[in-house]
Design a protein around this motif. Structure first.
Motif, PDB file in Angstrom:
ATOM      1  N   VAL A 164     -11.977   2.863  -0.432  1.00  0.00           N
ATOM      2  CA  VAL A 164     -10.969   3.694  -1.099  1.00  0.00           C
ATOM      3  C   VAL A 164     -11.384   5.140  -0.830  1.00  0.00           C
ATOM      4  O   VAL A 164     -12.472   5.574  -1.230  1.00  0.00           O
ATOM      5  N   GLU A 165     -10.534   5.889  -0.119  1.00  0.00           N
ATOM      6  CA  GLU A 165     -10.942   7.223   0.323  1.00  0.00           C
ATOM      7  C   GLU A 165     -10.383   8.338  -0.552  1.00  0.00           C
ATOM      8  O   GLU A 165     -10.987   9.397  -0.689  1.00  0.00           O
ATOM      9  N   SER A 166      -9.198   8.122  -1.119  1.00  0.00           N
ATOM     10  CA  SER A 166      -8.599   9.127  -2.008  1.00  0.00           C
ATOM     11  C   SER A 166      -7.506   8.434  -2.814  1.00  0.00           C
ATOM     12  O   SER A 166      -7.066   7.324  -2.481  1.00  0.00           O
TER      13      SER A 166
ATOM     14  N   ARG B 183      -7.174  -4.984  -1.586  1.00  0.00           N
ATOM     15  CA  ARG B 183      -8.620  -4.835  -1.502  1.00  0.00           C
ATOM     16  C   ARG B 183      -8.950  -3.356  -1.315  1.00  0.00           C
ATOM     17  O   ARG B 183      -8.112  -2.571  -0.849  1.00  0.00           O
ATOM     18  N   GLY B 184     -10.180  -2.975  -1.646  1.00  0.00           N
ATOM     19  CA  GLY B 184     -10.621  -1.607  -1.418  1.00  0.00           C
ATOM     20  C   GLY B 184     -12.021  -1.471  -1.978  1.00  0.00           C
ATOM     21  O   GLY B 184     -12.315  -1.979  -3.054  1.00  0.00           O
ATOM     22  N   GLY B 185     -12.886  -0.803  -1.232  1.00  0.00           N
ATOM     23  CA  GLY B 185     -14.275  -0.667  -1.665  1.00  0.00           C
ATOM     24  C   GLY B 185     -14.496   0.643  -2.403  1.00  0.00           C
ATOM     25  O   GLY B 185     -14.165   1.721  -1.903  1.00  0.00           O
ATOM     26  N   ALA B 186     -15.050   0.538  -3.613  1.00  0.00           N
ATOM     27  CA  ALA B 186     -15.431   1.731  -4.376  1.00  0.00           C
ATOM     28  C   ALA B 186     -16.932   1.952  -4.240  1.00  0.00           C
ATOM     29  O   ALA B 186     -17.424   3.080  -4.245  1.00  0.00           O
TER      30      ALA B 186
ATOM     31  N   GLU C  57     -16.629   4.932  -9.526  1.00  0.00           N
ATOM     32  CA  GLU C  57     -15.656   4.655 -10.586  1.00  0.00           C
ATOM     33  C   GLU C  57     -14.324   5.371 -10.365  1.00  0.00           C
ATOM     34  O   GLU C  57     -13.255   4.840 -10.690  1.00  0.00           O
ATOM     35  N   LYS C  58     -14.378   6.570  -9.799  1.00  0.00           N
ATOM     36  CA  LYS C  58     -13.137   7.311  -9.518  1.00  0.00           C
ATOM     37  C   LYS C  58     -12.204   6.447  -8.637  1.00  0.00           C
ATOM     38  O   LYS C  58     -11.001   6.358  -8.871  1.00  0.00           O
ATOM     39  N   ALA C  59     -12.821   5.804  -7.651  1.00  0.00           N
ATOM     40  CA  ALA C  59     -12.032   4.963  -6.734  1.00  0.00           C
ATOM     41  C   ALA C  59     -11.420   3.782  -7.482  1.00  0.00           C
ATOM     42  O   ALA C  59     -10.291   3.357  -7.185  1.00  0.00           O
ATOM     43  N   LEU C  60     -12.143   3.250  -8.454  1.00  0.00           N
ATOM     44  CA  LEU C  60     -11.605   2.124  -9.235  1.00  0.00           C
ATOM     45  C   LEU C  60     -10.404   2.588 -10.053  1.00  0.00           C
ATOM     46  O   LEU C  60      -9.413   1.863 -10.201  1.00  0.00           O
ATOM     47  N   GLN C  61     -10.483   3.822 -10.569  1.00  0.00           N
ATOM     48  CA  GLN C  61      -9.344   4.350 -11.342  1.00  0.00           C
ATOM     49  C   GLN C  61      -8.127   4.523 -10.443  1.00  0.00           C
ATOM     50  O   GLN C  61      -7.000   4.205 -10.821  1.00  0.00           O
ATOM     51  N   TRP C  62      -8.363   4.986  -9.222  1.00  0.00           N
ATOM     52  CA  TRP C  62      -7.244   5.137  -8.274  1.00  0.00           C
ATOM     53  C   TRP C  62      -6.652   3.771  -7.936  1.00  0.00           C
ATOM     54  O   TRP C  62      -5.439   3.613  -7.812  1.00  0.00           O
TER      55      TRP C  62
ATOM     56  N   GLU D 183      -8.387   5.893  13.056  1.00  0.00           N
ATOM     57  CA  GLU D 183      -9.273   6.846  13.751  1.00  0.00           C
ATOM     58  C   GLU D 183      -9.914   7.825  12.763  1.00  0.00           C
ATOM     59  O   GLU D 183     -10.896   8.487  13.082  1.00  0.00           O
ATOM     60  N   GLU D 184      -9.381   7.896  11.555  1.00  0.00           N
ATOM     61  CA  GLU D 184      -9.971   8.795  10.545  1.00  0.00           C
ATOM     62  C   GLU D 184     -10.650   8.039   9.412  1.00  0.00           C
ATOM     63  O   GLU D 184     -11.124   8.649   8.444  1.00  0.00           O
ATOM     64  N   ALA D 185     -10.695   6.731   9.503  1.00  0.00           N
ATOM     65  CA  ALA D 185     -11.236   5.926   8.388  1.00  0.00           C
ATOM     66  C   ALA D 185     -12.710   6.265   8.134  1.00  0.00           C
ATOM     67  O   ALA D 185     -13.464   6.554   9.062  1.00  0.00           O
ATOM     68  N   MET D 186     -13.104   6.235   6.871  1.00  0.00           N
ATOM     69  CA  MET D 186     -14.490   6.552   6.531  1.00  0.00           C
ATOM     70  C   MET D 186     -15.414   5.353   6.716  1.00  0.00           C
ATOM     71  O   MET D 186     -16.634   5.490   6.680  1.00  0.00           O
TER      72      MET D 186
END
Ligand code: PEP
Ligand code: MN
Length: 356
Positions: free
Chosen positions: A105-107, A127-130, A145-150, A305-308
Motif C-alpha cells: 500500500v503506497e498511498s 490485498r495490500g501490504g502495510a 498502520e496508516k496503510a491499514l487505515q487507507w 514501473e513506479e511500484a515500491m
C-alpha cells in the motif's frame, strides 16, 4: 507406526521394544517371518510416539510412520472441505475467489484507486501490504498502520474485504482492527509464536508456504493455527526455490492437487510471487484453477514501473481484467465459477468471517 527389527535382533531386543510400546500406552502387534520381524504399534495414548527414540533402540533397523503427523489439518480426520466465509462468499466451495491488489500500500489515493479498479474487474477481495517483509533492510518496509487505515477506507468504498500481512506477534491486535484476513508470509511460515498469536485471534488466516518448505511442513504450520480452535485457515502455494533461475520461484503446481487430497483446507495459488514476472502470471493463474485451486492472490499495480515493491510481477489493471475473464472460463470448464462480488456497502471488519 511400524518398527522393523534387524534380521539378527535377539528375542530380548524384541521384547524390550514391545515393553516400550506398552509403557507408552499403545498395543504392539508382533509379526515374525523367516527373515523379518515387524512390530506394529496401534491404538491411542496421550504419550506421543517418538519415532526417533524407537530408532535408537538395540536391534531396531528402522521405524516407519503410517499416519500423518498432522491431525486437525488432515482430510483423513475431516473428510469434508472446510469453507472459510469471506464477505458473503466461501473460500473452499465451488466458487473461486480472486484476491487482488498491490504488493505494498503506497498511498491513500493509490489503494483506493486500485480497489475501485479491482472491484470493476471482478475481484472478490483486496490485498495490500502495510508491513513488508523485504529481503533488504534498505528497501521500503511499508507504511504500517496508516496503510491499514487507507485499506479500511478502500473497503468502505468498494466492499472488498482486506487481506494483509502481519509480521510480528505484537502487531496482531492492531492488524485485527482493520483486516478481514491475516496473511502469514512465506518467510514467517515457521514463526511459531506468530502462528500461536494468529491462532488465538480467531481471525481467518492465509498461510503462505515457505519458499523452502515441504508440503508436510506447511500442513504442520497450519496445525499450529488450527490447534487454537481457529479453523479458518487457507493455504497458499506461492512458489518454491529450485535450481531454475528463469523465474523468481518455481510454481509447485503439484502442490494444489496434493494439498486438496491431504487436507480439507482451502488452497489458494499466488501466480505473482511464484513466477516473479507479469508476463507469466495469467498462464499460471489459469493453470492453478485448472488444477483445483479454490482461489488466487494476484499483485496488480497501475504503474508497475513506479511500484515500491514487486513491480516486475504486477499486472496492470487491464491485464488483470483479462486474467479474470480467462480464469472464469477455466473455472466453468472444471465445474466451478467465480465467487460473486460483495454487495456494497459491506464488510465491517471481523464480522465477515464466521466459523464453518
Ligand atoms: C506478498 O504477498 O507480498 C509477499 C511478501 O509474499 P511472500 O510472503 O509469499 O513472499
Ligand atoms: Mn509482493
Amino acid at each position: 507406526m511400524i518398527v522393523v527389527m534387524k534380521p539378527a535382533s535377539t528375542a530380548q531386543q524384541i521384547s524390550d521394544v514391545i515393553a516400550r510400546v506398552k509403557s507408552d500406552g499403545y498395543d504392539a502387534h508382533l509379526s515374525q517371518g523367516e527373515q523379518h520381524t515387524i512390530i506394529g504399534v496401534v491404538g491411542e495414548s496421550p504419550t506421543p510416539l517418538r519415532e526417533e527414540n524407537y530408532g535408537t533402540m538395540e536391534g531396531v533397523e528402522k521405524v516407519m510412520r503410517i499416519s500423518a503427523p498432522y491431525k486437525l489439518a488432515s482430510r483423513h480426520f475431516h473428510p469434508h472441505d472446510t469453507l472459510v466465509p469471506l464477505n458473503g462468499s466461501h473460500m473452499g466451495s465451488k466458487k473461486v475467489l480472486i484476491i487482488a491488489g498491490p504488493c505494498s500500500v503506497e498511498s491513500r489515493e493509490q489503494i483506493i484507486d486500485i480497489a475501485c479498479q479491482m472491484k470493476e474487474a471482478g475481484a472478490t477481495a483486496l490485498r495490500g501490504g502495510a508491513f513488508k517483509p523485504r529481503t533488504s533492510p534498505y528497501s521500503f518496509q511499508g507504511h504500517g498502520e496508516k496503510a491499514l487505515q487507507w485499506m479500511a477506507e478502500a473497503r468502505e468504498r468498494t466492499g472488498l474485504p482486506i487481506v494483509t500481512e502481519v509480521m510480528d506477534t505484537a502487531q496482531v491486535p492492531m492488524v485485527c482492527q482493520y483486516a478481514d484476513v491475516l496473511q502469514i508470509g512465506a518467510r514467517n511460515m515457521q514463526n511459531y509464536s506468530l502462528l500461536h498469536a494468529v491462532g488465538e485471534s480467531q481471525y481467518p488466516v492465509l498461510l503462505k508456504r515457505g519458499m523452502s518448505a515441504t508440503i508436510q511442513e506447511l500442513l504442520m504450520a497450519a496445525e499450529y493455527v488450527l490447534s487454537h480452535g481457529n479453523r479458518r485457515v487457507m493455504l497458499c502455494e506461492r512458489g518454491i526455490r529450485t535450481f531454475e533461475t528463469a523465474t523468481r520461484n518455481t510454481t509447485d503446481i503439484n502442490a494444489v492437487p496434493v494439498l486438496k487430497s491431504l487436507t480439507h483446507l482451502p488452497v489458494i495459488l499466488d501466480p505473482s510471487h511464484s513466477t516473479g514476472h507479469w508476463a507469466y502470471v495469467t498462464a499460471i493463474a489459469r493453470a492453478g484453477i485448472a488444477a483445483g485451486a479454490d482461489g488466487l492472490i494476484v499483485e496488480v499495480h497501475p504503474h508497475p514501473e513506479e511500484a515500491m515493491s514487486d513491480g516486475g510481477q504486477s499486472l496492470k489493471p487491464e491485464r488483470f481484467a483479462q486474467l479474470v475473464r480467462q480464469v472464469s472460463a477455466v473455472a466453468e470448464a472444471v465445474g466451478r465459477q467465480l465467487a460473486p462480488q460483495p454487495m456494497h456497502p459491506t464488510a465491517v471488519n471481523g464480522t465477515t468471517a464466521v466459523h464453518d
